[in-house]
Design an enzyme around this catalytic site. Structure first.
Site, short mmCIF file in Angstrom:
data_model
loop_
_atom_site.label_atom_id
_atom_site.label_comp_id
_atom_site.label_asym_id
_atom_site.label_seq_id
_atom_site.Cartn_x
_atom_site.Cartn_y
_atom_site.Cartn_z
CB ALA A 101 40.45 52.43 -57.45
CE LYS A 102 40.37 59.02 -62.07
NZ LYS A 102 39.97 60.03 -61.08
N GLY A 103 39.77 53.97 -63.14
CA GLY A 103 39.48 53.09 -64.26
C GLY A 103 39.51 53.84 -65.56
#
Ligand code: NAD
Length: 411
Positions: A101-103
């Site tokens: 994931a990445k934000g």
């Protein structure tokens, strides 16, 4: 090519070699979910800015999604999607039970006042809360975020669920449920990968000459651990320039100099530019600063026989091809800098078990993971006759595809 197109292309290249079905390729070529949300931020002057926040969850096939949060004006949805896909492969290469994931928050975070920073982080966290959780998606620090931001996000989440929940996020300060050994984990992992590579080749690491670009967290710890292993650090640099000493630099004194003056230049040795540094005569070059540092124009001038990618994406695709034709071994980022996410995983395990491991235990377990992963990638490279980057991707994509097949007979 944009980061996202590049990430997809890398997948397609190995998917064909692995013989993945069209539906599997299509499934892996997009994040399972991308959340885009508004984040209203009250400024100190009484005005309100409405910012854009993003969380891309590329894969849940091997476990909860895992990946950092970056606060930067240049963040885009496509960049976050690419970074989330790379996290899936990185977790799979080191065989930890996570997806990727990445934000991101599109903001000039550095320009904010301390109070605005806290409000921005908490405002982003409140919009993020429905999409994260210790069994679902566990964020961590990335560009412009660190322990303090992780503590604020953890605090917001704990209020949301009604009890302290340290396992929702990693990279926390040690005083607030973080793990010992997280600060040094990425640089240590770089050094352990290099050490194992030379062991496999039956060559001593002792007296090998190392050049390090970028003398921040990763570069300093890689330098420290490699020099303890007997290698000689002959040049280091940061964004303001570098220093070179053929007989070797005193790493501890260099770190002290950098802490006192904010730069490596001025330290014992001759001054050198970043361009010259990459082209120095040496055995190991460790780019630990920016993406794209080694590109089509300078790859032919690199004299190192081994490149250990401490940074994410420091070698462009064009440079990769040139380096391969020149028989330079690139220990790829998804392997060499995976020590950070590995100790993040250890932090999560400790939080869930309400245990705190000793630094000795963390180092020992990190060593086991990095050595086993280096062996795995080397084996695929030898079996398939491919370079280490392609081998790492073959290994990772196959592991993720195998997990998908376990639950999805239709893919
Ligand atoms: P950092 O901010 O602590 O250090 C970065 C260093 O690079 C600084 O010394 C800076 O001066 C230098 N630098 C910047 N521009 C430069 C240039 N043009 N030429 C030479 N040096 C330059 O960052 P970090 O945490 O050490 O991360 C470095 C790289 O490693 C990044 O690509 C990051 O994404 C990657 N990475 C970090 C971690 C981690 O746990 N910190 C984990 C995985 C990957």
């Amino acid at each position: 090519m944009t980061a996202w197109k590049n990430a997809q292309q890398q997948l397609f290249n190995v998917a064909d070699q692995l013989g993945l079905s069209g539906s599997m390729k299509a499934f892996l070529a997009e994040p399972e979910a991308v959340h885009v949300f508004t984040v209203p931020l009250s400024m100190d002057d009484g005005s309100t800015q409405v910012l854009t926040g993003i969380r891309a969850q590329h894969s849940f096939a091997r476990g909860p999604a895992k990946g950092g949060i970056r606060f930067h004006p240049g963040v885009t949805i496509d960049e976050v999607k690419a970074l989330s896909m790379w996290m899936t492969w990185k977790c799979a290469v080191v065989n930890i039970p996570y997806g990727g994931a990445k934000g991101g928050l599109i903001i000039d975070y550095k320009a904010l006042s301390p109070h605005e920073k806290e409000r921005a982080t908490r405002a982003y966290a409140r919009r993020l809360l429905p999409y994260i959780g210790p069994d679902f998606d566990i964020p961590a620090p990335d560009v412009n975020t660190g322990g303090r931001e992780m503590a604020w996000i953890c605090d917001e989440y704990s209020h949301y669920v009604g009890h302290p929940e340290p396992a929702v996020i990693t990279g926390k300060p040690v005083e607030f449920g973080g793990s010992v050994g997280r600060i040094d984990a990425t640089g240590r992992g770089v050094a352990l990968t290099v050490q194992r590579y030379y062991e496999i080749r039956n060559e001593p690491l002792e007296r090998k000459r190392v050049v390090i670009q970028g003398f921040g967290n990763v570069g300093q710890w890689a330098a420290r651990v490699l020099s303890k292993m007997g290698a000689i650090i002959i040049a280091i640099s940061d964004s303001k320039g570098g220093v070179h000493a053929e007989e070797g630099l005193n790493v501890e004194a260099a770190i002290e100099h950098k802490e006192q003056t904010g730069r490596v230049s001025g330290f014992a040795g001759s001054e050198i530019s970043n361009e010259e540094l990459l082209e120095l005569e040496c055995d190991i070059l460790a780019p630990c600063a920016l993406d794209g540092a080694i590109h089509g124009k300078n790859a032919r001038k690199v004299k190192a026989s081994v490149i250990a990618e401490g940074a994410n994406g420091p070698t462009t695709t064009e440079a990769d091809e040139i380096l391969q034709s020149r028989k330079v071994t690139v220990l790829p980022d998804v392997l060499a800098n995976a020590g950070g996410v590995t100790v993040s995983y250890f932090e999560w395990v400790q939080n869930r078990q309400r245990l705190a491991w000793s630094v000795h235990d963390v180092h020992q377990k990190l060593r086991d993971v990095m050595r086993a992963s280096t062996d795995d990638v080397c084996r695929v490279a030898d079996d398939k006759g491919v370079n280490w980057r392609i081998a790492a991707y073959l290994l990772a994509v196959e592991r993720v595809a195998a997990a998908v097949r376990m639950t999805r007979s239709d893919i």
